[in-house]
Design a protein around this motif. Structure first.
Motif, short mmCIF file in Angstrom:
data_model
loop_
_atom_site.label_atom_id
_atom_site.label_comp_id
_atom_site.label_asym_id
_atom_site.label_seq_id
_atom_site.Cartn_x
_atom_site.Cartn_y
_atom_site.Cartn_z
N LYS A 190 40.36 88.15 26.33
CA LYS A 190 39.46 89.03 27.07
C LYS A 190 39.44 90.43 26.46
O LYS A 190 38.38 91.04 26.30
CB LYS A 190 39.88 89.10 28.53
N ALA A 193 37.55 90.34 23.12
CA ALA A 193 36.11 90.25 23.34
C ALA A 193 35.55 91.60 23.79
O ALA A 193 34.48 92.02 23.33
CB ALA A 193 35.80 89.18 24.38
N ASN A 194 36.26 92.28 24.67
CA ASN A 194 35.81 93.61 25.12
C ASN A 194 35.76 94.59 23.96
O ASN A 194 34.81 95.37 23.83
CB ASN A 194 36.75 94.14 26.21
N GLU A 197 32.84 93.96 21.94
CA GLU A 197 31.61 94.11 22.72
C GLU A 197 30.78 92.84 22.73
O GLU A 197 29.57 92.85 22.50
CB GLU A 197 30.78 95.30 22.22
N THR A 199 30.43 88.85 24.90
CA THR A 199 30.82 88.11 26.09
C THR A 199 31.74 86.95 25.70
O THR A 199 31.75 86.52 24.53
CB THR A 199 29.60 87.55 26.82
N LEU A 200 32.46 86.44 26.65
CA LEU A 200 33.32 85.29 26.38
C LEU A 200 32.49 84.09 25.95
O LEU A 200 32.90 83.31 25.08
CB LEU A 200 34.14 84.94 27.62
N GLU A 201 31.31 83.95 26.56
CA GLU A 201 30.44 82.83 26.22
C GLU A 201 29.96 82.92 24.77
O GLU A 201 29.96 81.92 24.03
CB GLU A 201 29.25 82.77 27.18
N GLN A 202 29.55 84.13 24.35
CA GLN A 202 29.11 84.31 22.97
C GLN A 202 30.27 84.12 22.00
O GLN A 202 30.13 83.53 20.92
CB GLN A 202 28.51 85.71 22.79
#
Length: 270
Positions: A190, A193-194, A197, A199-202
Motif C-alpha cells: 500500500k 503504491a501510494n 501514485e 491504485t492497487l488495482e492498476q
C-alpha cells in the motif's frame, strides 16, 4: 552487469526490449545523479594505456560500421547517437551525451540495441579486448540509463516493495517485528503504491503484465541459449555455469514479482 569475462551472446545482458514489460510512459524522468555518476565505474574505468587500453577511435568506427550492416529494427540515427557517445573523451563527457539524449527524448530502445548489436558483433569477430571493454562499458551504462528513464511507476513500486520486504527480514532477524508478516507485507504494498501514485488495482494489472512478459522473455532466453551452445566451442563448463547463474537470477526475479502479485491480491480482496 555481465560477468567480467563474458564475451559471448548468451552472457551479454538482455536486449533493451526486455528492460520493461509495460508500455513506455509518454514522458521520461531525468537521470538522477546516482546513475550519471555510474559512468565513473564504466566508461572511465577503462585504462588509457597498457593492457585493455582505450582503443583507437578508428577501430571503434570500423566496428560500429560493421554492426550497421546487420539487419535489425535499428535506424541510422540510433547508430549515430551511439557512436557519438563512443567519441567521448571522459566519463563526464559520456554522461553528458547520454543526458542530452534523455532530455531530448532520443535515448530510445533503438540506441541501446545499436550498442548491443555492435558489442555482439565485435565479440563474435574476436575484436581486441580494449574494443570489447569499451563497447560493453558504454552498452551497460546506456542500458541502465534507459531502464531508469523508461520504467513505469508500477515497476518502481515493485522495487520499493521488494526493498521493504528485505527490511522485514532484517527486523525478524533482530526480533524487532511489531506486527504480523501479512500486515507488514500489505502495508509495504500500500505504501509503495501510494508513493508511485497508482491504485492497487492498476498496480496488480501491471504486475500481471510483467509476469506474462517475463514468461515470454524466459522462452526467448532459452532459444538464445540453444543458438549459443550450438556454436563450435561454445558448450563449455564455464559457459554453462554462467548460464545457470543467469537462469537463477531470472527465476529469483520472477518469484519476487509473483510474491508481490500475491500480496496485492490479498489487499484488493480485503
Amino acid at each position: 552487469r555481465a560477468p567480467a569475462g563474458a564475451c559471448r551472446l548468451g552472457t551479454t545482458p538482455p536486449p533493451a526490449r526486455a528492460v520493461s514489460a509495460a508500455p513506455r510512459p509518454k514522458a521520461v524522468r531525468p537521470l538522477p545523479r546516482s546513475v550519471i555518476s555510474r559512468a565513473d565505474d564504466t566508461v572511465e574505468g577503462i585504462p588509457v594505456s597498457g593492457p585493455g587500453a582505450r582503443p583507437d577511435p578508428a577501430d571503434l568506427k570500423q566496428v560500429v560500421d560493421a554492426a550497421e550492416r546487420v539487419p535489425a529494427n535499428i535506424t541510422q540515427d540510433d547508430f549515430t547517437a551511439f557512436y557519438g557517445i563512443l567519441q567521448a573523451q571522459s566519463a563526464e563527457e559520456a554522461a553528458g551525451k547520454v543526458t542530452e539524449l534523455v532530455d531530448s527524448g532520443r535515448l530510445t530502445e533503438g540506441v541501446v540495441e545499436a550498442a548491443l548489436t555492435t558489442l555482439t558483433k565485435a565479440e563474435q569477430k574476436g575484436e581486441p579486448d580494449e574494443v570489447i571493454q569499451t563497447l560493453r562499458a558504454v552498452f551497460e551504462y546506456l542500458l541502465e540509463a534507459y531502464a531508469y528513464v523508461s520504467a513505469p511507476p508500477s515497476l518502481d513500486a515493485v522495487d520499493d516493495v521488494v526493498r521493504r520486504l528485505g527490511d522485514m527480514e532484517q527486523l525478524k532477524e533482530k526480533d524487532e517485528m511489531k506486527m504480523s508478516d501479512e500486515q507488514f507485507e500489505e502495508n509495504a504494498v500500500k505504501e509503495a503504491a501510494n508513493a508511485a501514485e497508482i491504485t492497487l488495482e492498476q498496480f496488480r494489472e501491471d504486475v500481471n503484465k510483467f509476469l506474462a512478459s517475463m514468461e515470454e522473455q524466459d522462452a526467448g532466453f532459452e532459444d538464445q541459449v540453444k543458438q549459443l551452445l550450438s556454436q563450435p566451442g561454445a558448450d563449455t563448463p564455464e559457459q554453462r555455469e554462467q548460464l545457470d547463474q543467469m537462469r537463477a537470477m531470472r527465476k529469483g526475479a520472477k518469484e519476487q514479482m509473483a510474491r508481490v502479485n500475491g500480496i496485492l491480491g490479498r489487499c484488493i480482496a480485503a
